[in-house]
Design an enzyme around this catalytic site. Structure first.
Site, PDB file in Angstrom:
ATOM      1  N   GLY A  78       0.846  -1.184   0.000  1.00  0.00           N
ATOM      2  CA  GLY A  78       0.000   0.000   0.000  1.00  0.00           C
ATOM      3  C   GLY A  78       0.883   1.237   0.000  1.00  0.00           C
ATOM      4  N   TYR A 149       9.279  -3.594   3.795  1.00  0.00           N
ATOM      5  CA  TYR A 149       8.801  -3.763   2.411  1.00  0.00           C
ATOM      6  C   TYR A 149       9.975  -3.734   1.428  1.00  0.00           C
ATOM      7  CZ  TYR A 149       6.429  -2.354  -1.944  1.00  0.00           C
ATOM      8  OH  TYR A 149       5.996  -2.258  -3.251  1.00  0.00           O
ATOM      9  N   ARG A 285      13.101  11.434  -3.671  1.00  0.00           N
ATOM     10  CA  ARG A 285      13.370  10.226  -4.469  1.00  0.00           C
ATOM     11  C   ARG A 285      13.074  10.531  -5.934  1.00  0.00           C
ATOM     12  NH1 ARG A 285      10.462   5.189  -2.343  1.00  0.00           N
ATOM     13  NH2 ARG A 285      12.329   5.013  -1.066  1.00  0.00           N
TER      14      ARG A 285
HETATM   15  P1  NAD Z   1      -2.008  -3.807  -5.529  1.00  0.00           P
HETATM   16  O1  NAD Z   1      -2.078  -3.879  -4.039  1.00  0.00           O
HETATM   17  O2  NAD Z   1      -3.095  -3.082  -6.232  1.00  0.00           O
HETATM   18  O3  NAD Z   1      -1.896  -5.271  -6.139  1.00  0.00           O
HETATM   19  C1  NAD Z   1      -1.274  -6.336  -5.472  1.00  0.00           C
HETATM   20  C2  NAD Z   1      -2.223  -7.517  -5.516  1.00  0.00           C
HETATM   21  O4  NAD Z   1      -1.605  -8.638  -4.882  1.00  0.00           O
HETATM   22  C3  NAD Z   1      -3.542  -7.239  -4.768  1.00  0.00           C
HETATM   23  O5  NAD Z   1      -4.649  -7.377  -5.631  1.00  0.00           O
HETATM   24  C4  NAD Z   1      -3.548  -8.283  -3.669  1.00  0.00           C
HETATM   25  O6  NAD Z   1      -4.840  -8.814  -3.388  1.00  0.00           O
HETATM   26  C5  NAD Z   1      -2.634  -9.362  -4.249  1.00  0.00           C
HETATM   27  N1  NAD Z   1      -2.151 -10.227  -3.179  1.00  0.00           N
HETATM   28  C6  NAD Z   1      -1.712  -9.860  -1.943  1.00  0.00           C
HETATM   29  N2  NAD Z   1      -1.425 -10.939  -1.218  1.00  0.00           N
HETATM   30  C7  NAD Z   1      -1.685 -12.020  -2.002  1.00  0.00           C
HETATM   31  C8  NAD Z   1      -1.607 -13.418  -1.799  1.00  0.00           C
HETATM   32  N3  NAD Z   1      -1.216 -13.925  -0.621  1.00  0.00           N
HETATM   33  N4  NAD Z   1      -1.954 -14.239  -2.807  1.00  0.00           N
HETATM   34  C9  NAD Z   1      -2.397 -13.740  -3.995  1.00  0.00           C
HETATM   35  N5  NAD Z   1      -2.483 -12.410  -4.256  1.00  0.00           N
HETATM   36  C10 NAD Z   1      -2.139 -11.569  -3.262  1.00  0.00           C
HETATM   37  O7  NAD Z   1      -0.569  -3.194  -5.874  1.00  0.00           O
HETATM   38  P2  NAD Z   1       0.004  -2.671  -7.274  1.00  0.00           P
HETATM   39  O8  NAD Z   1       0.183  -1.220  -7.136  1.00  0.00           O
HETATM   40  O9  NAD Z   1      -0.792  -3.217  -8.397  1.00  0.00           O
HETATM   41  O10 NAD Z   1       1.450  -3.342  -7.228  1.00  0.00           O
HETATM   42  C11 NAD Z   1       1.814  -4.478  -7.996  1.00  0.00           C
HETATM   43  C12 NAD Z   1       3.253  -4.846  -7.691  1.00  0.00           C
HETATM   44  O11 NAD Z   1       4.106  -3.737  -7.992  1.00  0.00           O
HETATM   45  C13 NAD Z   1       3.515  -5.194  -6.226  1.00  0.00           C
HETATM   46  O12 NAD Z   1       4.462  -6.217  -6.135  1.00  0.00           O
HETATM   47  C14 NAD Z   1       4.094  -3.903  -5.658  1.00  0.00           C
HETATM   48  O13 NAD Z   1       4.901  -4.145  -4.525  1.00  0.00           O
HETATM   49  C15 NAD Z   1       4.889  -3.392  -6.855  1.00  0.00           C
HETATM   50  N6  NAD Z   1       5.093  -1.939  -6.800  1.00  0.00           N
HETATM   51  C16 NAD Z   1       4.066  -1.078  -7.027  1.00  0.00           C
HETATM   52  C17 NAD Z   1       4.297   0.289  -6.984  1.00  0.00           C
HETATM   53  C18 NAD Z   1       3.199   1.289  -7.249  1.00  0.00           C
HETATM   54  O14 NAD Z   1       3.504   2.484  -7.294  1.00  0.00           O
HETATM   55  N7  NAD Z   1       1.956   0.886  -7.428  1.00  0.00           N
HETATM   56  C19 NAD Z   1       5.578   0.783  -6.686  1.00  0.00           C
HETATM   57  C20 NAD Z   1       6.602  -0.123  -6.437  1.00  0.00           C
HETATM   58  C21 NAD Z   1       6.349  -1.484  -6.527  1.00  0.00           C
END
Ligand code: NAD
Length: 334
Positions: A78, A149, A285
């Site tokens: 999040g 994280y 950043r």
């Molecule tokens: P998001 O929270 O919308 O999506 C992540 C999904 O993973 C969620 O739908 C959640 O239900 C699912 N999830 C969590 N635990 C789970 C489990 N045990 N089994 C199956 N599914 C599970 O986040 P996002 O923004 O779409 O991010 C996607 C990826 O990109 C993540 O790995 C996040 O760490 C990475 N990321 C995102 C950002 C950003 O700015 N959005 C920045 C850096 C990294």
């Protein structure tokens, strides 16, 4: 790429995952989406969507069966509010997800595996000033991410490197810098700064109450990348032959106060910023995109203003809907 190539997107019910599924379907792939939940705001375009908890080994084996390429996006994550308050939960859940998903991919003979890391892996000591030097991929070490994280992301990056060298899986690792856009979480505690500010400004506009709260002094800086560029970049990296971690973001840095001003202008309202105590993350950043340009011959192109216009309009509709539901006779008499 043949239409028969079978890919798995984990986290397909989330923000980036749901957009990526649609992008890959448009490219002609057969797509399986897996998540704990279906996408909240639209139907998934996936050929097959399975509700599975990827912390469990048996579920990871099921998710990766018959799959040639994995886009590993699932994560318990999040915005700053969430990340800075759930270290143990995040480290535990995401470690299990990533250890089991890549090992199941190996067992099932997956050829390519893209892991989604984050700018949160960069050391805190390089991000102490608002006017920060943009972060190059090699600045990750000596490691000192701010939160659990980031530590977990760093270990999973290393894991991918070893799966490539020890087992020959073509791994790719992308480090996102603040991705934003429509169909992402905009309320509830997991939302990130662009969505939270769009929600606050839309609420201020619709309720004619101009004051919005901003965590800290608002002078912390970040760069923000629109979702369409993000999924395009992910795909380009997967198709490339580059296996080391690569930044994916914009390199235009703005303060959170400036971000709020841009959104207020898009909304057509004047807001009063009230600065309150709250988690701010690192002071500054930004992404250094030199390697991104070298490797992919490409970089994100959608301007912050254009991306935010689409995002703001979508969030304003969500807020409007929520406010009108709250004012229906059934809701008010309850
Ligand atoms: P998001 O929270 O919308 O999506 C992540 C999904 O993973 C969620 O739908 C959640 O239900 C699912 N999830 C969590 N635990 C789970 C489990 N045990 N089994 C199956 N599914 C599970 O986040 P996002 O923004 O779409 O991010 C996607 C990826 O990109 C993540 O790995 C996040 O760490 C990475 N990321 C995102 C950002 C950003 O700015 N959005 C920045 C850096 C990294």
């Amino acid at each position: 790429m043949s239409a028969a190539t079978r890919v798995l997107v984990t986290g397909a019910g989330g923000f980036i995952g749901s957009h990526l599924v649609s992008f890959l379907k448009n490219k002609g792939f057969w797509v399986r989406g897996v998540d704990l939940k279906h996408p909240e705001f639209s139907r998934s375009d996936a050929d097959e969507f399975e509700i599975l908890d990827l912390r469990r080994w048996d579920n990871c084996l099921q998710a990766t069966r018959g799959i040639e390429e994995v886009y590993a996006l699932a994560a318990d994550m999040g915005g700053m509010g969430f990340i800075s308050a759930h270290h143990a939960q995040i480290l535990y859940n995401n470690s299990l997800i990533n250890l089991h998903t890549i090992e199941a991919a190996r067992v099932n003979g997956v050829k390519r595996y893209l892991y989604t890391s984050s700018a949160c892996i960069y050391p805190e000591y390089l991000q102490e000033e608002a006017n920060v030097t943009p972060l190059k991929e090699e600045s990750a070490y000596p490691a000192q991410p701010q939160d659990a994280y980031g530590w977990e992301k760093l270990v999973s990056e290393i894991l991918c490197g070893h799966y490539k060298s020890d087992y020959g899986i073509e791994t790719r690792t992308v480090r996102f810098h603040n991705i934003f856009g429509e169909n992402g979480t905009w309320e509830g505690g997991r939302e990130k700064a662009p969505a939270a500010l769009c929600r606050k400004i839309a609420t201020a506009k619709l309720l004619n109450a101009p004051e919005i709260e901003i965590w800290g002094d608002g002078e912390q800086t970040r760069s923000f990348c629109y979702i369409n560029d993000c999924v395009d970049g992910i795909y380009r990296l997967m198709r490339s032959d580059f296996s080391k971690p690569l930044n994916l973001g914009q390199d235009r840095m703005v303060t959170i106060n400036e971000l709020a001003d841009i959104i207020a202008e898009i909304a057509g309202v004047k807001v009063e910023k009230k600065h309150i105590d709250g988690p701010m993350g690192v002071r500054g950043r930004n992404s250094d995109n030199t390697k991104l340009r070298d490797v992919l011959g490409w970089e994100p192109a959608v301007s912050l203003e254009d991306g935010l216009s689409v995002t703001y309009r979508w969030i304003e509709q969500q807020v409007e809907q929520k406010l009108s539901q709250a004012n229906t006779p059934a809701a008010t008499s309850a």
